[in-house]
Design an enzyme around this catalytic site. Structure first.
Site, mmCIF file in Angstrom:
data_model
loop_
_atom_site.group_PDB
_atom_site.id
_atom_site.type_symbol
_atom_site.label_atom_id
_atom_site.label_comp_id
_atom_site.label_asym_id
_atom_site.label_seq_id
_atom_site.Cartn_x
_atom_site.Cartn_y
_atom_site.Cartn_z
ATOM 1 N N ASP A 192 0.814 -1.218 0.000
ATOM 2 C CA ASP A 192 0.000 0.000 0.000
ATOM 3 C C ASP A 192 0.846 1.265 0.000
ATOM 4 O OD1 ASP A 192 0.948 -0.378 2.590
ATOM 5 O OD2 ASP A 192 -1.011 -0.772 3.456
ATOM 6 N N ASP B 265 -7.362 -2.581 14.404
ATOM 7 C CA ASP B 265 -8.754 -2.990 14.156
ATOM 8 C C ASP B 265 -8.836 -4.231 13.263
ATOM 9 O OD1 ASP B 265 -7.947 -2.033 11.729
ATOM 10 O OD2 ASP B 265 -9.388 -0.385 11.620
ATOM 11 N N HIS C 142 -7.207 -4.674 10.335
ATOM 12 C CA HIS C 142 -7.072 -4.479 8.887
ATOM 13 C C HIS C 142 -5.763 -5.062 8.363
ATOM 14 C CE1 HIS C 142 -5.235 -0.305 9.827
ATOM 15 N NE2 HIS C 142 -4.291 -0.939 9.153
ATOM 16 N N GLU D 268 -9.602 -1.624 5.419
ATOM 17 C CA GLU D 268 -10.259 -1.243 6.659
ATOM 18 C C GLU D 268 -11.503 -2.104 6.872
ATOM 19 O OE1 GLU D 268 -8.564 0.499 8.484
ATOM 20 O OE2 GLU D 268 -8.260 2.569 7.878
HETATM 21 C C1 GLP Z 1 -0.695 0.492 8.477
HETATM 22 C C2 GLP Z 1 -0.324 -0.343 7.262
HETATM 23 C C3 GLP Z 1 -0.509 -1.812 7.556
HETATM 24 C C4 GLP Z 1 0.168 -2.180 8.848
HETATM 25 C C5 GLP Z 1 -0.424 -1.382 9.972
HETATM 26 C C6 GLP Z 1 0.162 -1.719 11.332
HETATM 27 O O1 GLP Z 1 -2.066 0.642 8.592
HETATM 28 N N1 GLP Z 1 -1.068 -0.006 6.121
HETATM 29 O O2 GLP Z 1 0.017 -2.566 6.479
HETATM 30 O O3 GLP Z 1 0.024 -3.565 9.080
HETATM 31 O O4 GLP Z 1 -0.188 -0.008 9.691
HETATM 32 O O5 GLP Z 1 1.289 -0.942 11.601
HETATM 33 P P1 GLP Z 1 2.275 -1.221 12.776
HETATM 34 O O6 GLP Z 1 3.134 -2.349 12.349
HETATM 35 O O7 GLP Z 1 3.081 0.047 12.915
HETATM 36 O O8 GLP Z 1 1.492 -1.533 13.990
#
Ligand code: GLP
Length: 264
Positions: free
Chosen positions: A72, A141, A143, A148
């Site tokens: 993404d 959440d 995702h 989402e």
């Molecule tokens: C963002 C990314 C996700 C990732 C999430 C969790 O939303 N788009 O791909 O898994 O963050 O991030 P973190 O690893 O910092 O908790």
């Protein structure tokens, strides 16, 4: 679904890095076809990337025949912004490994025609041969990528609107200012991730406990898009003790028994 529970994030990250390295080497030993790898951002994969970098520098692993596609990217954020996923990936992985620049794919969050960009991304994944392994994280959440709650489990690469919760959680990377976090993103879909021959999801810390409970024990639902992994024949969640704090005791015991019996 397998759930590998390690004592802490350092041990989980090592497991994931060595698993990815083994898969890359196994494919290289049997074919000259490239290894197609899905990659993620966030704080969670940083230790895994550090171990992959160490292996490349030590001559134990090469990314020369790896083609990667990131999950993404924020919409409308300049690529040069320190918090763009382009910047992140170069800082934490690409600048330190031997993956050829032309093998690196990240969605262009500033594409003049975002829908065309997303369609071309899906085509490029197919042209590369489809994913051998997709490495992902999970949002608080539940995702996966930026899918989402209420994203279809059949979704493909597209433009999405981020939830207020995600923007608040990610505001820590934007000086704590929620308003600086882009409102939209381009993301692979749930079905894009699940189309990979293997999916490895990292989740560490108590903030991920609710997401893991919903994804592992809950029904498969668009409310927690990681739950789509339940339908995948080769899905693995690599986590730590804190992140499984909400699982039922019997679920926890079963996953630990599998780890022991299968020597994972
Ligand atoms: C963002 C990314 C996700 C990732 C999430 C969790 O939303 N788009 O791909 O898994 O963050 O991030 P973190 O690893 O910092 O908790």
């Amino acid at each position: 679904m397998k759930v590998i529970i390690r004592n802490n994030s350092a041990e989980g990250s090592l497991w994931a890095a060595h698993h990815i390295a083994d898969r890359i080497r196994e494919k290289a030993a049997r074919t000259s076809e490239p290894f197609v790898l899905g990659l993620c951002t966030g704080s969670t994969p940083i230790e895994t990337y550090a171990e992959l970098i160490r292996m490349v520098k030590a001559g134990e692993l090469s990314f020369k025949n790896v083609i990667s596609f990131n999950m993404d990217e924020y919409a409308g954020l300049p690529e040069s912004h320190p918090e763009s996923y382009h910047s992140f990936m170069h800082r934490y992985l690409f600048d330190h490994i031997d993956e050829p620049a032309e093998n690196i794919h990240i969605l262009n969050g500033n594409a003049p025609d975002p829908a065309a960009e997303c369609a071309a991304y899906e085509e490029a994944i197919v042209k590369a041969g489809g994913f051998d392994l997709f490495l992902g994280g999970v949002g608080e959440d539940g995702h996966i990528a930026f899918n989402e709650p209420f994203s279809s489990l059949s979704s493909r690469t597209r433009v999405v609107t981020l939830t207020r919760d995600t923007r608040e959680v990610n505001s820590r990377f934007f000086g704590g200012d929620f308003n600086q976090v882009p409102k939209q993103a381009l993301t692979v879909g749930v079905a894009t991730v699940l189309g990979s021959r293997e999916v490895v999801i990292l989740a560490f810390g108590s903030k991920k406990a609710r997401a893991l409970k919903d994804a592992i024990e809950g029904p498969m639902s668009h409310y927690c898009t990681l739950s789509g992994l339940q339908s995948h024949p080769d899905g693995v969640i690599v986590c730590d003790e804190l992140s499984v704090g909400e699982l039922k005791v019997n679920s926890y015991r079963y996953f630990k028994a599998v780890e022991e019996a299968e020597n994972l």
